[in-house]
Design a protein around this motif. Structure first.
Motif, PDB file in Angstrom:
ATOM      1  N   ILE A  39     -38.830   3.252  16.589  1.00 52.83           N
ATOM      2  CA  ILE A  39     -38.223   4.532  16.949  1.00 52.83           C
ATOM      3  C   ILE A  39     -36.719   4.329  17.170  1.00 52.83           C
ATOM      4  O   ILE A  39     -36.328   3.499  17.991  1.00 52.83           O
ATOM      5  CB  ILE A  39     -38.873   5.119  18.217  1.00 52.83           C
ATOM      6  CG1 ILE A  39     -40.327   5.490  17.923  1.00 52.83           C
ATOM      7  CG2 ILE A  39     -38.092   6.338  18.717  1.00 52.83           C
ATOM      8  CD1 ILE A  39     -41.085   5.999  19.131  1.00 52.83           C
ATOM      9  N   PRO A  40     -35.883   5.054  16.449  1.00 56.12           N
ATOM     10  CA  PRO A  40     -34.434   4.899  16.610  1.00 56.12           C
ATOM     11  C   PRO A  40     -33.952   5.372  17.986  1.00 56.12           C
ATOM     12  O   PRO A  40     -34.440   6.374  18.514  1.00 56.12           O
ATOM     13  CB  PRO A  40     -33.850   5.795  15.513  1.00 56.12           C
ATOM     14  CG  PRO A  40     -34.974   6.067  14.575  1.00 56.12           C
ATOM     15  CD  PRO A  40     -36.227   6.017  15.399  1.00 56.12           C
ATOM     16  N   VAL A  41     -32.986   4.642  18.527  1.00 62.17           N
ATOM     17  CA  VAL A  41     -32.314   5.038  19.761  1.00 62.17           C
ATOM     18  C   VAL A  41     -30.831   5.214  19.443  1.00 62.17           C
ATOM     19  O   VAL A  41     -30.193   4.302  18.911  1.00 62.17           O
ATOM     20  CB  VAL A  41     -32.483   3.986  20.874  1.00 62.17           C
ATOM     21  CG1 VAL A  41     -31.710   4.407  22.128  1.00 62.17           C
ATOM     22  CG2 VAL A  41     -33.951   3.769  21.196  1.00 62.17           C
ATOM     23  N   PHE A  42     -30.317   6.380  19.762  1.00 60.41           N
ATOM     24  CA  PHE A  42     -28.899   6.669  19.540  1.00 60.41           C
ATOM     25  C   PHE A  42     -28.151   6.497  20.855  1.00 60.41           C
ATOM     26  O   PHE A  42     -28.654   6.840  21.924  1.00 60.41           O
ATOM     27  CB  PHE A  42     -28.714   8.085  19.001  1.00 60.41           C
ATOM     28  CG  PHE A  42     -29.279   8.269  17.617  1.00 60.41           C
ATOM     29  CD1 PHE A  42     -28.510   8.002  16.500  1.00 60.41           C
ATOM     30  CD2 PHE A  42     -30.592   8.683  17.440  1.00 60.41           C
ATOM     31  CE1 PHE A  42     -29.033   8.149  15.221  1.00 60.41           C
ATOM     32  CE2 PHE A  42     -31.129   8.831  16.174  1.00 60.41           C
ATOM     33  CZ  PHE A  42     -30.345   8.561  15.056  1.00 60.41           C
TER      34      PHE A  42
ATOM     35  N   ILE B 242     -25.198  -3.282  21.295  1.00 59.98           N
ATOM     36  CA  ILE B 242     -26.369  -3.995  21.818  1.00 59.98           C
ATOM     37  C   ILE B 242     -27.691  -3.504  21.253  1.00 59.98           C
ATOM     38  O   ILE B 242     -28.745  -3.968  21.673  1.00 59.98           O
ATOM     39  CB  ILE B 242     -26.415  -3.955  23.353  1.00 59.98           C
ATOM     40  CG1 ILE B 242     -26.663  -2.534  23.867  1.00 59.98           C
ATOM     41  CG2 ILE B 242     -25.150  -4.550  23.948  1.00 59.98           C
ATOM     42  CD1 ILE B 242     -26.946  -2.480  25.366  1.00 59.98           C
ATOM     43  N   GLY B 243     -27.651  -2.560  20.284  1.00 58.79           N
ATOM     44  CA  GLY B 243     -28.900  -2.216  19.634  1.00 58.79           C
ATOM     45  C   GLY B 243     -29.197  -0.755  19.386  1.00 58.79           C
ATOM     46  O   GLY B 243     -30.229  -0.431  18.782  1.00 58.79           O
ATOM     47  N   CYS B 244     -28.336   0.161  19.834  1.00 59.62           N
ATOM     48  CA  CYS B 244     -28.516   1.559  19.441  1.00 59.62           C
ATOM     49  C   CYS B 244     -28.135   1.691  17.965  1.00 59.62           C
ATOM     50  O   CYS B 244     -27.262   0.982  17.465  1.00 59.62           O
ATOM     51  CB  CYS B 244     -27.653   2.482  20.287  1.00 59.62           C
ATOM     52  SG  CYS B 244     -28.274   2.725  21.972  1.00 59.62           S
ATOM     53  N   LEU B 245     -28.798   2.610  17.277  1.00 61.04           N
ATOM     54  CA  LEU B 245     -28.560   2.780  15.843  1.00 61.04           C
ATOM     55  C   LEU B 245     -27.156   3.306  15.558  1.00 61.04           C
ATOM     56  O   LEU B 245     -26.471   2.811  14.653  1.00 61.04           O
ATOM     57  CB  LEU B 245     -29.620   3.736  15.266  1.00 61.04           C
ATOM     58  CG  LEU B 245     -29.451   4.162  13.805  1.00 61.04           C
ATOM     59  CD1 LEU B 245     -29.449   2.954  12.874  1.00 61.04           C
ATOM     60  CD2 LEU B 245     -30.565   5.138  13.419  1.00 61.04           C
ATOM     61  N   ALA B 246     -26.725   4.295  16.305  1.00 66.04           N
ATOM     62  CA  ALA B 246     -25.426   4.907  16.041  1.00 66.04           C
ATOM     63  C   ALA B 246     -25.033   5.776  17.223  1.00 66.04           C
ATOM     64  O   ALA B 246     -25.842   6.063  18.106  1.00 66.04           O
ATOM     65  CB  ALA B 246     -25.481   5.745  14.763  1.00 66.04           C
TER      66      ALA B 246
END
Length: 338
Positions: A251-254, A263-267
């Motif tokens: 699941i993407p995290v923005f 640190i790892g959020c998509l955008a």
């Protein structure tokens, strides 16, 4: 500059300082050549965006000729997202008769103003999303007293448009927020008001402390297509937990700013917090030099948001960042900072 203390050690240290009646420089030195200043910087939590605010704040002061170690003494403490510690920190700054207090993040800024207005110490805030809701400014942006600063108001509609561009089939966006942070409450209302225009439903879940984050994340991730993160200090401090759980479910995290994307959020359609800090530092310099009172300056907002993306996160999720976003990106990251 002093390093952050652990909560227990900090409580002991501040209490000892208060009992010892530490003294500092006299407040409100006369402006002019040869003036020196002592300021207190209280930071509510330890995470990248607030650290960048502090760094930028000192750079902004330096641009105006107020340089740490030369004509500036800086007292710095971090409350580790503990409101009680924040109160002790600000009280300690006041006892040392600092010339100005900088409150980084809404809870610290509120505490700083509560003490500052009683002690006649001007306060400059930064990373406060909604100063009016936090009762740090009037609805028209004018000061409520000897306090002003900068807002990190999120570009909500730009974020929603970006998410729609990246996830054309998504229907639900999840948000975790701290129920006691007024900036988060106002931002969620803005998201809910605008989400329908982009074909989204907002699903939110509130927490009280960082200890609540794991269960909240587990619950939220069962209900949403993606997550967007606010500048909520308690949640940001636990963002790695959310990212780990979301990655396991693909699941993407923005994010809401550059450090979260690193640190790892998509955008994110986010702000540059060093620039925000610089802007705040320049405002503080005007107060320290006697050029303006804090009560004479409306709070300021950085209007320009930029696109930040992480191609490694996109690869892990099986997502291609559209060219219309990459071509205008301020920065793209190819790795995930640990």
């Amino acid at each position: 500059m002093k390093k952050s203390f652990k909560a227990l050690f900090l409580t002991t240290a501040v209490t000892a300082s208060l009992l010892g009646g530490c003294s500092g420089s006299s407040s409100s030195p006369a402006p002019g050549d040869g003036a020196s200043y002592t300021i207190g910087i209280g930071q509510f939590a330890a995470h990248g965006s607030l650290d960048n605010c502090r760094e930028g704040f000192l750079l902004g002061l330096a641009e105006e000729g107020i340089v740490e170690g030369q004509n500036l003494t800086v007292l710095y403490e971090n409350s580790q997202a503990d409101g009680g510690i924040a109160s002790q920190i600000i009280t300690n700054f006041a006892s040392q008769k600092v010339d100005l207090i900088c409150g980084i993040a809404t809870p610290m800024a509120q505490t700083a103003y509560g003490v500052g207005k009683r002690q006649d110490i001007p306060v400059i805030f930064t990373a406060v999303t909604d100063p009016a809701a936090a009762e740090l400014a009037n609805a028209d942006g004018t000061p409520v007293g000897e306090i002003t600063g900068t807002s990190d108001k999120l570009p909500v509609t730009q974020q929603l448009q970006m998410i729609r561009t990246m996830l054309p089939d998504a229907k639900t966006i999840g948000i975790i927020y701290t129920t006691s942070e007024v900036n988060s409450l106002s931002t969620i209302e803005e998201y809910k008001a605008a989400s329908g225009d982009y074909g989204f439903e907002i699903v939110d879940i509130g927490i009280s402390t960082t200890a609540d984050v794991p269960l909240a994340a587990d619950s939220l991730l069962e209900k949403v297509d993606c997550v967007t993160n606010l500048t909520d200090n308690t949640v940001v401090a636990s963002l790695p937990v959310i990212l780990d759980k979301a990655a396991r479910k693909n699941i993407p995290v923005f994010g809401s700013e550059i450090e979260q994307v690193k640190i790892g959020c998509l955008a994110a359609m986010g702000l540059d917090y060093i620039d925000l800090g610089k802007q705040t530092g320049r405002m503080a310099a005007a107060v320290l030099k006697g050029e303006k009172k804090a009560s004479e300056m409306n709070y300021e907002v950085i209007e320009e948001a930029a696109f930040y993306g992480n191609t490694k996160v996109a690869e892990n999720l099986g997502i291609t960042i559209p060219e219309e976003l990459t071509s205008s990106a301020k920065e793209l990251f190819t790795d995930i900072d640990q």
